[in-house]
Design an enzyme around this catalytic site. Structure first.
Site, mmCIF file in Angstrom:
data_model
loop_
_atom_site.group_PDB
_atom_site.id
_atom_site.type_symbol
_atom_site.label_atom_id
_atom_site.label_comp_id
_atom_site.label_asym_id
_atom_site.label_seq_id
_atom_site.Cartn_x
_atom_site.Cartn_y
_atom_site.Cartn_z
ATOM 1 N N ASP A 167 -18.856 15.554 20.495
ATOM 2 C CA ASP A 167 -18.618 14.121 20.652
ATOM 3 C C ASP A 167 -19.541 13.303 19.752
ATOM 4 O O ASP A 167 -19.415 12.080 19.674
ATOM 5 C CB ASP A 167 -18.738 13.690 22.113
ATOM 6 C CG ASP A 167 -20.088 14.004 22.736
ATOM 7 O OD1 ASP A 167 -20.953 14.571 22.039
ATOM 8 O OD2 ASP A 167 -20.271 13.692 23.930
ATOM 9 N N SER A 168 -20.410 13.984 19.029
ATOM 10 C CA SER A 168 -21.187 13.325 17.973
ATOM 11 C C SER A 168 -20.277 12.751 16.902
ATOM 12 O O SER A 168 -20.717 11.949 16.072
ATOM 13 C CB SER A 168 -22.178 14.310 17.343
ATOM 14 O OG SER A 168 -21.524 15.510 16.940
ATOM 15 N N ASP B 283 -16.451 19.393 23.132
ATOM 16 C CA ASP B 283 -17.216 18.622 24.108
ATOM 17 C C ASP B 283 -16.299 17.880 25.068
ATOM 18 O O ASP B 283 -15.306 17.270 24.645
ATOM 19 C CB ASP B 283 -18.085 17.577 23.398
ATOM 20 C CG ASP B 283 -19.435 18.107 22.977
ATOM 21 O OD1 ASP B 283 -19.872 19.140 23.520
ATOM 22 O OD2 ASP B 283 -20.075 17.477 22.108
ATOM 23 N N LYS C 185 -17.532 22.152 26.476
ATOM 24 C CA LYS C 185 -18.988 22.082 26.623
ATOM 25 C C LYS C 185 -19.362 20.899 27.505
ATOM 26 O O LYS C 185 -18.851 19.797 27.317
ATOM 27 C CB LYS C 185 -19.683 21.965 25.266
ATOM 28 C CG LYS C 185 -21.217 21.922 25.382
ATOM 29 C CD LYS C 185 -21.895 22.173 24.049
ATOM 30 C CE LYS C 185 -21.806 20.974 23.122
ATOM 31 N NZ LYS C 185 -22.560 19.801 23.652
ATOM 32 N N GLU D 73 -22.771 18.811 29.269
ATOM 33 C CA GLU D 73 -24.205 18.581 29.174
ATOM 34 C C GLU D 73 -24.844 18.513 30.559
ATOM 35 O O GLU D 73 -24.260 17.975 31.502
ATOM 36 C CB GLU D 73 -24.492 17.270 28.436
ATOM 37 C CG GLU D 73 -24.067 17.262 26.983
ATOM 38 C CD GLU D 73 -24.454 15.964 26.281
ATOM 39 O OE1 GLU D 73 -25.127 15.119 26.918
ATOM 40 O OE2 GLU D 73 -24.084 15.797 25.111
ATOM 41 N N GLU E 158 -31.094 22.086 22.879
ATOM 42 C CA GLU E 158 -31.330 21.084 21.837
ATOM 43 C C GLU E 158 -32.699 20.436 21.984
ATOM 44 O O GLU E 158 -33.069 19.952 23.057
ATOM 45 C CB GLU E 158 -30.258 19.999 21.870
ATOM 46 C CG GLU E 158 -30.449 18.929 20.806
ATOM 47 C CD GLU E 158 -29.262 18.006 20.627
ATOM 48 O OE1 GLU E 158 -29.349 17.101 19.771
ATOM 49 O OE2 GLU E 158 -28.254 18.184 21.331
#
Length: 277
Positions: free
Chosen positions: A43-44, A82, A112, A114, A181
């Site tokens: 999603d970056s 994501d 994915k 978080e 990360e």
């Protein structure tokens, strides 16, 4: 195409896993040609491709659209997508429905998520439902609105122990891998040794089971600010900008296109079009 069982074997055999974040057809094609093991559609893309100042505005439709493009460019590479902000923070049923939509419509092989805490149960339920999940601990960009920074995480003993506990929890919940990360490399090494599933590091040192970087960072494309953990293997911007400027200059000067860039008609056909003099 490698599958989760192959990534487990790579960890067991000490073979590093390579993951590259890509967002579209041409970049995914490049990544597959480079023989990377996995692609992450992160999603970056909100910041790198869409110009937002964070990942928060990114929608499921954005992720599906870009994942479909990546799949067309890299049909033989394992693709992780994501789940964007707030698509897995509601009920378990909503989370499963959203993950199903992403996987079914985009063709992603895994999603994915978080964080830990309540997310651990979501990972377990998704796994039970047959959806492979990659976890993400340490710096979690979707939470920057709460934490207020992109600084290194888990530097104190207490925070490090909490991250270790969370890593063990997401593994127990069924995650197939964990992205670590921006955490100290010593902690990343301990986590990697404690887990049976692969760890993929970004800003977490060389001791993780694999590494991930963004395509644009690797080739030096469109990046205004480079994180400490990024290594650029090329500087594409240095060739792109002069090339575009040269094109603009030549069009203004009417030196492009030249005859060699143009198509022509036979003289006889031209006479037939305009008439004979």
């Amino acid at each position: 195409m490698k599958k989760p069982v192959d990534f487990f074997a790579m960890k067991e055999n000490g073979e590093k896993i390579t993951m590259i974040t890509a967002y579209d057809y041409p970049s995914a094609k490049n990544v597959e040609q480079a023989e990377a093991d996995m692609i992450l559609v992160g999603d970056s893309l909100g910041m790198v491709v869409l110009g937002y100042d964070s990942t928060v505005p990114v929608t499921m439709d954005d992720m599906i659209h870009h994942t479909k493009a990546v799949k067309r460019g890299a049909p033989d590479t394992f693709v992780v997508t994501d789940m964007p902000f707030m698509t897995y923070h509601g009920s378990v049923d909503e989370t499963i429905q959203n993950a199903r939509k992403i996987i079914q419509e985009s063709g992603a092989h895994a999603v994915k998520l978080e964080g830990a805490g309540e997310v651990v149960n979501k990972i377990a339920r998704l796994t039970e439902a047959g959806a492979p999940v990659v976890a993400h601990l340490g710096l979690t960009p979707q939470s920057v609105g709460l934490t207020g920074s992109y600084k290194v995480r888990a530097k104190s003993a207490q925070e490090a122990q909490e991250l270790m506990d969370n890593a063990l929890a997401v593994e127990a919940a069924g995650a197939i891998a964990i992205v670590l990360e921006a955490i100290p490399r010593q902690l990343a090494e301990k986590v990697s040794k404690a887990l049976s599933i692969p760890t993929i590091g970004i800003g977490a040192g060389v001791e993780t089971d694999g590494q991930v970087l963004v395509y644009h960072d690797i080739i030096g494309y469109g990046i205004s600010r480079r994180a400490k953990f990024v290594k650029a293997y090329a500087e594409i911007d240095e060739t792109i900008e002069p090339a575009l400027a040269s094109y603009v200059k030549e069009v203004k000067a009417a030196t492009f296109p030249e005859v060699k860039h143009s198509f022509t008609m036979a003289e006889e056909d031209l006479k037939g079009l305009y008439g004979r003099e």
